[in-house]
Design a protein around this motif. Structure first.
Motif, mmCIF file in Angstrom:
data_model
loop_
_atom_site.group_PDB
_atom_site.id
_atom_site.type_symbol
_atom_site.label_atom_id
_atom_site.label_comp_id
_atom_site.label_asym_id
_atom_site.label_seq_id
_atom_site.Cartn_x
_atom_site.Cartn_y
_atom_site.Cartn_z
ATOM 1 N N SER A 93 30.898 38.229 46.650
ATOM 2 C CA SER A 93 30.853 39.632 47.055
ATOM 3 C C SER A 93 32.056 39.959 47.941
ATOM 4 O O SER A 93 32.667 41.021 47.825
ATOM 5 N N MET A 94 32.395 39.026 48.818
ATOM 6 C CA MET A 94 33.579 39.245 49.668
ATOM 7 C C MET A 94 34.844 39.327 48.811
ATOM 8 O O MET A 94 35.652 40.240 48.961
ATOM 9 N N LEU A 95 34.995 38.364 47.907
ATOM 10 C CA LEU A 95 36.206 38.359 47.073
ATOM 11 C C LEU A 95 36.293 39.650 46.255
ATOM 12 O O LEU A 95 37.352 40.275 46.164
ATOM 13 N N ALA A 96 35.166 40.044 45.673
ATOM 14 C CA ALA A 96 35.174 41.236 44.815
ATOM 15 C C ALA A 96 35.540 42.491 45.598
ATOM 16 O O ALA A 96 36.048 43.457 45.039
ATOM 17 N N GLN A 97 35.299 42.453 46.909
ATOM 18 C CA GLN A 97 35.656 43.618 47.735
ATOM 19 C C GLN A 97 37.028 43.438 48.384
ATOM 20 O O GLN A 97 37.413 44.191 49.279
ATOM 21 N N GLY A 98 37.743 42.399 47.933
ATOM 22 C CA GLY A 98 39.090 42.168 48.464
ATOM 23 C C GLY A 98 39.076 41.732 49.915
ATOM 24 O O GLY A 98 40.031 41.954 50.657
ATOM 25 N N ASN A 99 38.013 41.090 50.312
ATOM 26 C CA ASN A 99 37.890 40.636 51.696
ATOM 27 C C ASN A 99 38.171 39.129 51.741
ATOM 28 O O ASN A 99 37.373 38.331 51.270
ATOM 29 N N PHE A 100 39.325 38.770 52.279
ATOM 30 C CA PHE A 100 39.727 37.354 52.266
ATOM 31 C C PHE A 100 39.717 36.748 53.662
ATOM 32 O O PHE A 100 40.439 35.806 53.951
ATOM 33 N N THR A 101 38.925 37.315 54.556
ATOM 34 C CA THR A 101 38.925 36.786 55.918
ATOM 35 C C THR A 101 38.308 35.391 55.974
ATOM 36 O O THR A 101 37.476 35.025 55.139
ATOM 37 N N HIS A 105 33.088 30.400 38.911
ATOM 38 C CA HIS A 105 34.194 30.315 37.959
ATOM 39 C C HIS A 105 34.409 31.655 37.271
ATOM 40 O O HIS A 105 35.503 32.202 37.220
ATOM 41 N N LYS A 106 33.297 32.210 36.794
ATOM 42 C CA LYS A 106 33.366 33.489 36.076
ATOM 43 C C LYS A 106 33.863 34.604 37.007
ATOM 44 O O LYS A 106 34.720 35.412 36.630
ATOM 45 N N GLY A 107 33.328 34.616 38.212
ATOM 46 C CA GLY A 107 33.685 35.682 39.143
ATOM 47 C C GLY A 107 35.160 35.644 39.526
ATOM 48 O O GLY A 107 35.848 36.667 39.513
ATOM 49 N N ILE A 108 35.653 34.441 39.827
ATOM 50 C CA ILE A 108 37.053 34.326 40.259
ATOM 51 C C ILE A 108 38.000 34.641 39.095
ATOM 52 O O ILE A 108 39.050 35.259 39.271
ATOM 53 N N LEU A 109 37.587 34.262 37.906
ATOM 54 C CA LEU A 109 38.385 34.596 36.727
ATOM 55 C C LEU A 109 38.499 36.120 36.601
ATOM 56 O O LEU A 109 39.565 36.664 36.325
ATOM 57 N N GLY A 110 37.405 36.789 36.816
ATOM 58 C CA GLY A 110 37.413 38.251 36.705
ATOM 59 C C GLY A 110 38.180 38.918 37.849
ATOM 60 O O GLY A 110 39.069 39.737 37.624
ATOM 61 N N ILE A 111 37.868 38.523 39.055
ATOM 62 C CA ILE A 111 38.399 39.231 40.233
ATOM 63 C C ILE A 111 39.871 38.911 40.480
ATOM 64 O O ILE A 111 40.685 39.780 40.757
ATOM 65 N N LEU A 112 40.197 37.607 40.387
ATOM 66 C CA LEU A 112 41.555 37.179 40.752
ATOM 67 C C LEU A 112 42.355 36.677 39.558
ATOM 68 O O LEU A 112 43.508 36.258 39.696
ATOM 69 N N ARG A 113 41.715 36.685 38.386
ATOM 70 C CA ARG A 113 42.362 36.190 37.155
ATOM 71 C C ARG A 113 42.810 34.730 37.297
ATOM 72 O O ARG A 113 43.860 34.340 36.797
ATOM 73 N N LYS A 114 42.019 33.954 38.036
ATOM 74 C CA LYS A 114 42.360 32.531 38.185
ATOM 75 C C LYS A 114 41.275 31.701 37.510
ATOM 76 O O LYS A 114 40.090 31.912 37.763
ATOM 77 N N LEU A 169 27.626 43.367 39.717
ATOM 78 C CA LEU A 169 28.240 42.060 39.463
ATOM 79 C C LEU A 169 29.310 42.168 38.378
ATOM 80 O O LEU A 169 29.351 41.377 37.441
ATOM 81 N N ARG A 170 30.166 43.170 38.497
ATOM 82 C CA ARG A 170 31.161 43.411 37.451
ATOM 83 C C ARG A 170 32.347 42.454 37.543
ATOM 84 O O ARG A 170 33.044 42.223 36.568
ATOM 85 N N TYR A 171 32.620 41.959 38.728
ATOM 86 C CA TYR A 171 33.785 41.098 38.949
ATOM 87 C C TYR A 171 35.047 41.720 38.366
ATOM 88 O O TYR A 171 35.830 41.065 37.661
ATOM 89 N N ALA A 172 35.208 43.004 38.642
ATOM 90 C CA ALA A 172 36.386 43.709 38.139
ATOM 91 C C ALA A 172 37.639 43.175 38.820
ATOM 92 O O ALA A 172 37.616 42.825 40.010
ATOM 93 N N ALA A 173 38.720 43.108 38.068
ATOM 94 C CA ALA A 173 39.979 42.580 38.613
ATOM 95 C C ALA A 173 40.445 43.438 39.787
ATOM 96 O O ALA A 173 40.441 44.663 39.713
ATOM 97 N N LEU A 174 40.856 42.775 40.850
ATOM 98 C CA LEU A 174 41.448 43.510 41.982
ATOM 99 C C LEU A 174 42.864 43.916 41.590
ATOM 100 O O LEU A 174 43.484 43.281 40.727
ATOM 101 N N PRO A 175 43.414 44.936 42.233
ATOM 102 C CA PRO A 175 44.806 45.294 41.939
ATOM 103 C C PRO A 175 45.723 44.084 42.176
ATOM 104 O O PRO A 175 45.444 43.253 43.041
ATOM 105 N N CYS A 176 46.808 44.018 41.415
ATOM 106 C CA CYS A 176 47.673 42.824 41.457
ATOM 107 C C CYS A 176 48.141 42.463 42.865
ATOM 108 O O CYS A 176 48.138 41.299 43.244
ATOM 109 N N ASP A 177 48.547 43.479 43.646
ATOM 110 C CA ASP A 177 49.058 43.140 44.982
ATOM 111 C C ASP A 177 47.949 42.552 45.859
ATOM 112 O O ASP A 177 48.185 41.644 46.650
#
Ligand code: BDP
Length: 710
Positions: free
Chosen positions: A122-130, A46-55, A8-16
């Protein structure tokens, strides 16, 4: 990166990748009560999206005008007018609908909404936006964790039986710890994989857990876990009315005893209104139980069932691990594997409806390979719970990488063929096969205060996968692992491929170097269950025997000539195991006593297979450190080094295993290895050839390999 956030790290995804995500503008969590799972879900999102997408999304508790991610129960959605499709949700299930400007996360109950939120994250953190729209229901209602944590009232900091990651996060010095931060973090991890209950203390239970200070402490634990939808229960000691209550007996039919447990249940309920239930180990390994008072195990289970019945929907998990650990080794027919069915078969129908029987996956004890416990299938009128172990008690104690889902799936996919009808274990423990309301999963996890939770970063894939499989046992073990890897270490293909390859090789390798052909883990049975000690397999009261002698090896468990164990299965399966020819090689020595020269289906003899397998398994372990080097620089140094250290150790220990076992059986059988490797160690420097010129005391890491555990 010390592992505390696990997957559950919610690491930031690459900018692109972040840019490609289009998510709604706000979060609506349809409950503002701070202890409610829906409120928690809003905060987590809130916490997860802040971490993953910086929003930084605003969180509201009532519907807003803009586009939103809305989280709530079906009822809350109905009240606020949100349109939902026709749903067929089971307990804890959720509906997840992701469309560009609107995300709906709808739980059958609050917990379900939280699980759906974790799925979305989990989907967002894996860059899965389907875009998706589906329902997901857990396979079974009971998805619990067991901790074997001790209270240690004599002084030291809460130890954990078969725990390999430091002292307890729950107990110290006979009390519940003041700071429960780690406890709520644990509940956070559990919730993220759909686990909904926990037993916090050792099955070898300490009666002092029930004193008034600790009752209040239990209330605090439950409070810490409640926002994550995790309900708390405890293990009970059957003798408590005598030892704590000072009654003269603990007889389950005695009025005074019934009253005593009734009062305890009321007290517990006062502190923990949503108490999950009790776990009972009785008449096993010297623990007290109803048999001590000439009552049946069902009488014992029902005693607790009736005590807790007035207070909500709590349950009794009565363990099927009942056996006498002083088995007479000279009795050729004695077989510990027979115990569970012998004790429980005739009790079907005698348990109250809030009792389930918790059954270890195999008939002995978490071995590297066991046949499925034949008790699955004999209980048609009582729910069955399968007991698994995440803590690697017999499997290298987290110092060895062993990814366990392939083992678990072998068990869960096994067909018991009860009454000649399809009866997969996973359908028995889902409650489906016998139409049980209560059934499911329990795993002994034994996390400790170590920041990596299990003492090993890679071992956490087992914990993650346990939750995923309890939710959906047909899930693929490789894709679970890949999800875990992406969440834990990132999405780089090299990282995923490396961890997947090593992990999928690890159980077969471990089986090969520790004990194959169904002989069990040839470990130190009477001691720590760590490292090779084949000589401890016979002549012990625990009944984990190989019956090896100069000519032959294996336990004859047939009906015609052995202990009769194979007859505990239903006809088709029983017939398969009864016959040497139809018994699969990987369980041959479990069921049959054969000469070392017996030919396997591969054409090899048993002894040559032993030699080869130990070499093969150890050779695979030798590749792990090298394989791991591929991820150097792709993951953080701290976790890279810690994993590298353990893999290096495993590679060495696998050699110790290989040589100890092979030499032992060479010595016993006097049959030479065809390749002349066994007993020949040209590269080894024997201790006798070295000279000691003093020593220095050092801090040993991992601590559990040190003398005195420090
Ligand atoms: C064995 C463990 C022992 C447990 C027992 C149990 O070695 O520490 O108390 O099982 O499950 O695996 O009760």
């Amino acid at each position: 990166e010390n592992g505390i956030d696990a997957w559950l790290r919610y690491a930031a995804l690459p900018c692109d990748v972040q840019k490609a995500a289009s998510i709604p503008a706000g979060i609506v969590a349809l409950n503002d009560t701070k202890t409610s799972p829906v409120y928690t879900a809003g905060q987590e999102l809130h916490k997860g999206i802040l971490g993953i997408l910086r929003k930084d999304l605003a969180v509201a508790s009532t519907p807003t005008n803009g586009s939103s991610i809305t989280i709530g129960t079906v009822d809350a959605f109905t009240l606020t007018g949100g349109a939902l499709p026709e749903l067929d949700l089971k307990g804890d299930g959720f509906w997840l609908s992701i469309k560009n400007d609107s995300v709906q996360i709808v739980g059958q109950n609050e917990r379900g909404a939280l699980y759906g939120t974790f799925q979305y994250l989990s989907m967002l953190a894996q860059g899965n936006f389907t875009e998706v729209a589906y329902e997901s229901n857990p396979s079974a209602p009971i998805r619990w964790v067991n901790q074997w944590d001790n209270m240690d009232d004599t002084g030291t900091h809460g130890s954990i039986e078969r725990g390999y990651a430091g002292p307890s996060i729950f107990f110290a010095e006979g009390l519940i710890v003041e700071d429960l931060t780690r406890v709520s973090q644990y509940a956070h991890l559990m919730a993220s994989i759909g686990l909904n209950g926990i037993i916090v203390n050792n099955v070898n239970a300490n009666v002092n857990l029930l004193n008034s200070t600790n009752m209040a402490g239990l209330g605090r634990i439950a409070d810490a876990m409640r926002p994550w939808g995790v309900r708390m229960g405890i293990s009970l000691n059957f003798d408590s009315p005598r030892t704590l209550g000072k009654l003269t007996t603990a007889d389950p039919l005695d009025e005074g005893v019934i009253q005593w447990w009734g009062d305890i249940a009321t007290d517990l309920h006062n502190h923990v209104p949503d108490f999950a239930g009790v776990l009972v180990k009785a008449n096993s390994e010297s623990q007290p139980g109803p048999l001590t008072y000439n009552r049946t195990l069902a009488d014992g289970a029902n005693l607790f069932a009736r005590a807790i019945k007035p207070h909500g929907d709590a349950i009794v998990m009565f363990r099927a691990f009942v056996y006498d650990n002083k088995i007479n080794q000279t009795n050729w027919k004695a077989d510990r594997a027979n115990a569970a069915v012998d004790f429980f078969r005739d009790l079907d129908g005698k348990f109250d409806d809030n009792v389930v029987v918790q059954i270890k996956y195999g008939p002995i004890d978490f071995q590297v390979r066991e046949p499925v416990s034949p008790l699955f299938g004999h209980l048609e009128q009582t729910g069955s719970v399968i007991e698994l172990q995440v803590t690697q008690e017999y499997l290298g104690q987290q110092c060895h990488l062993v990814y366990l889902p392939p083992l678990w799936k072998t068990i869960l996919n096994f067909d018991m063929k009860v009454d000649n009808k399809p009866s997969l274990v996973r359908d028995i423990v889902s409650g489906e096969r016998f139409n049980q309301k209560l059934a499911g999963y329990a795993a002994v996890v034994n996390v400790g205060t170590n920041t990596s939770w299990l003492g090993s970063h890679l071992a956490m894939s087992n914990f993650y996968a346990y939750g995923r499989l309890a939710w959906e046992p047909t899930s693929d073990d490789v894709s679970i692992l890949e999800d875990w890897t992406r969440l834990t270490f990132g999405s780089d293909r090299t990282i995923i491929d490396t961890i997947t390859k090593m992990s999928m090789e690890s159980w077969p390798a471990h089986e090969n170097y520790t004990g194959n052909l169904g002989i069990q883990s040839l470990t130190d049975i009477t001691g720590p269950h760590y490292g090779p000690k084949p000589q401890s397999q016979d002549g012990n009261g625990w009944g984990q025997w190989t019956r090896a002698d100069a000519n032959s090896i294996g336990m004859d468990r047939t009906v015609w000539n052995g202990t009769g164990y194979s007859g505990q299965y239903f006809s088709e399966v029983a017939a398969m195991y009864e016959d040497v020819e139809t018994t699969p090689d990987d369980l041959l020595l479990w069921f049959h006593h054969v000469p070392y020269t017996q030919k396997l289906k591969s054409g090899k003899t048993v002894i040559q297979h032993f030699y080869d397998a130990h070499y093969d398994g150890a050779a695979v372990a030798q590749t792990f450190p090298k394989q791991w080097e591929a991820v150097k620089g792709l993951i953080d140094t701290e976790r890279y080094e810690e994993v590298a250290f353990r893999l290096e150790y495993q590679a060495g220990h696998a050699l110790v295993w290989r040589d100890a076992i092979n030499d032992f059986y060479f010595n016993m059988s006097s049959i030479k290895d065809e390749q002349d490797r066994v007993g020949n160690h040209p590269w080894r420097i024997e201790a006798e050839d070295m000279e000691l010129d003093g020593y220095t005391v050092i801090q040993v890491d991992p601590f559990e390999t040190a003398s005195g555990f420090h």
